[in-house]
Design a protein around this motif. Structure first.
Motif, mmCIF file in Angstrom:
data_model
loop_
_atom_site.group_PDB
_atom_site.id
_atom_site.type_symbol
_atom_site.label_atom_id
_atom_site.label_comp_id
_atom_site.label_asym_id
_atom_site.label_seq_id
_atom_site.Cartn_x
_atom_site.Cartn_y
_atom_site.Cartn_z
ATOM 1 N N UNK A 33 -16.343 10.037 0.097
ATOM 2 C CA UNK A 33 -16.665 10.644 -1.199
ATOM 3 C C UNK A 33 -15.782 11.869 -1.430
ATOM 4 N N UNK A 34 -15.560 12.166 -2.703
ATOM 5 C CA UNK A 34 -14.871 13.400 -3.074
ATOM 6 C C UNK A 34 -15.923 14.501 -3.059
ATOM 7 N N UNK A 35 -15.858 15.394 -2.102
ATOM 8 C CA UNK A 35 -16.941 16.350 -1.869
ATOM 9 C C UNK A 35 -16.457 17.777 -2.068
ATOM 10 N N UNK A 36 -17.242 18.527 -2.832
ATOM 11 C CA UNK A 36 -17.057 19.976 -2.940
ATOM 12 C C UNK A 36 -18.265 20.645 -2.304
ATOM 13 N N UNK A 37 -18.003 21.644 -1.491
ATOM 14 C CA UNK A 37 -19.078 22.397 -0.856
ATOM 15 C C UNK A 37 -19.105 23.804 -1.419
ATOM 16 N N UNK A 42 -17.673 30.895 1.130
ATOM 17 C CA UNK A 42 -16.890 29.666 0.978
ATOM 18 C C UNK A 42 -15.829 29.524 2.062
ATOM 19 N N UNK A 43 -15.457 30.631 2.734
ATOM 20 C CA UNK A 43 -14.471 30.522 3.816
ATOM 21 C C UNK A 43 -15.000 29.662 4.959
ATOM 22 N N UNK A 44 -16.335 29.604 5.114
ATOM 23 C CA UNK A 44 -16.908 28.737 6.147
ATOM 24 C C UNK A 44 -16.857 27.281 5.726
ATOM 25 N N UNK A 54 -15.833 25.923 -2.538
ATOM 26 C CA UNK A 54 -16.025 26.521 -3.855
ATOM 27 C C UNK A 54 -16.919 27.742 -3.710
ATOM 28 N N UNK A 55 -16.504 28.845 -4.279
ATOM 29 C CA UNK A 55 -17.308 30.064 -4.262
ATOM 30 C C UNK A 55 -18.457 29.932 -5.252
ATOM 31 N N UNK A 56 -19.678 30.248 -4.803
ATOM 32 C CA UNK A 56 -20.842 30.121 -5.688
ATOM 33 C C UNK A 56 -21.905 31.154 -5.334
ATOM 34 N N UNK A 57 -22.330 31.890 -6.347
ATOM 35 C CA UNK A 57 -23.475 32.785 -6.239
ATOM 36 C C UNK A 57 -24.498 32.296 -7.262
#
Length: 277
Positions: A33-37, A42-44, A54-57
């Motif tokens: 799958x094309x996966x974004x985490x 996000x560095x982890x 992807x950076x997410x707050x």
């Protein structure tokens, strides 16, 4: 993003820097799958092979929009959203600072809802999609010193039921995963919040008993391995006809059934379980 099968769906997993989120993201990436985490750290996520970090707050709507836009630009529209991010705020209702209670809802409920709203439109336009909300058995019944966490999961269960009915005509499935205790760092962090709020006041004895119970049960038979739960989350995200709820863990269905007993009977069972008067 090399070695990713372009014929597979785009999946966005939140809370992917560690624990269940990281395991689920990696598992789906390995399956092509094309996966974004997405995560604050996000560095982890960048350490996971085949997963777009992807950076997410979740407490910041501009961060939510930027995260989804980044995924769309790199991998295409989000076709499967796995709402895994969340944390547990423990302590008595009386003593837990309301700003921390509000943050519990900002992350576990309102942030999750804002992210979900952001991807529903494209899913609806495409006529298909999947939303998997990682809840907990804590969304089925409550226990002492966990009121704010339980309340957030009760809210998530209700939102999931409403969305399931609302989105069905548009080809969008909504599934809920309800793990029982899981062997991750989550419980240790939750018990530290419990002791910070209620470890030294009038609920101190109760807090010690509850924290002791949770720490002692870390390796109990009812506690699931994180990999087992991640596989169930992946199943909910990918099987053709998903169930509405997936309960995970030995005795999880029995626990829910017992919670339907008369309130005072269930209260007494809970007190005995935690060893409190």
């Amino acid at each position: 993003m090399n070695n990713i099968n372009s014929n597979q769906k785009t999946v966005l997993v939140t809370g992917a820097s560690s624990g269940l989120g990281a395991l689920t993201a990696q598992l789906l990436a390995e399956r092509g799958y094309r996966v974004a985490g997405a995560a604050r750290r996000s560095h982890l996520v960048a350490e996971l092979p085949g997963v777009l970090p992807v950076q997410l707050d979740l407490s910041d709507e501009s961060s939510i929009d930027a995260a989804v836009s980044a995924v769309e630009a790199e991998l295409g529209p989000v076709e499967v959203l796995i709402n895994n991010a969340g944390y547990g705020e423990f302590g008595s209702v009386e003593e837990t600072p309301l700003d921390r209670a509000r943050r519990q809802f900002d992350v576990n409920v309102f942030g999750l809802a804002a992210l979900t709203r952001r991807v529903i439109g494209p899913m609806r336009d495409a006529g298909r999609g999947r939303i998997v909300n990682v809840s907990s058995l804590a969304g089925e019944f409550s226990s002492p010193l966990g009121g704010w966490y339980h309340a957030s999961k009760f809210a998530l269960e209700a939102l999931s039921d409403s969305m399931r009915a609302e989105l069905r005509p548009f080809g969008i499935d909504v599934a809920v995963v309800q793990p029982g205790p899981v062997r991750t760092a989550w419980h240790g962090e939750a018990m530290r919040s419990l002791e910070a709020s209620s470890g030294g006041g009038p609920y101190a004895d109760m807090a010690a008993a509850v924290a002791g119970y949770h720490r002692a049960s870390a390796d109990a038979p009812i506690t699931s391995d994180a990999g087992t739960v991640a596989r169930v989350i992946a199943r909910a995200a990918t099987e053709d006809r998903p169930r509405t709820r997936y309960r995970v863990g030995r005795g999880s269905s029995t626990a829910v059934a017992l919670s339907r007993l008369p309130d005072r009977m269930f209260d007494a069972m809970t007190r005995r379980q935690f060893g409190i008067p």
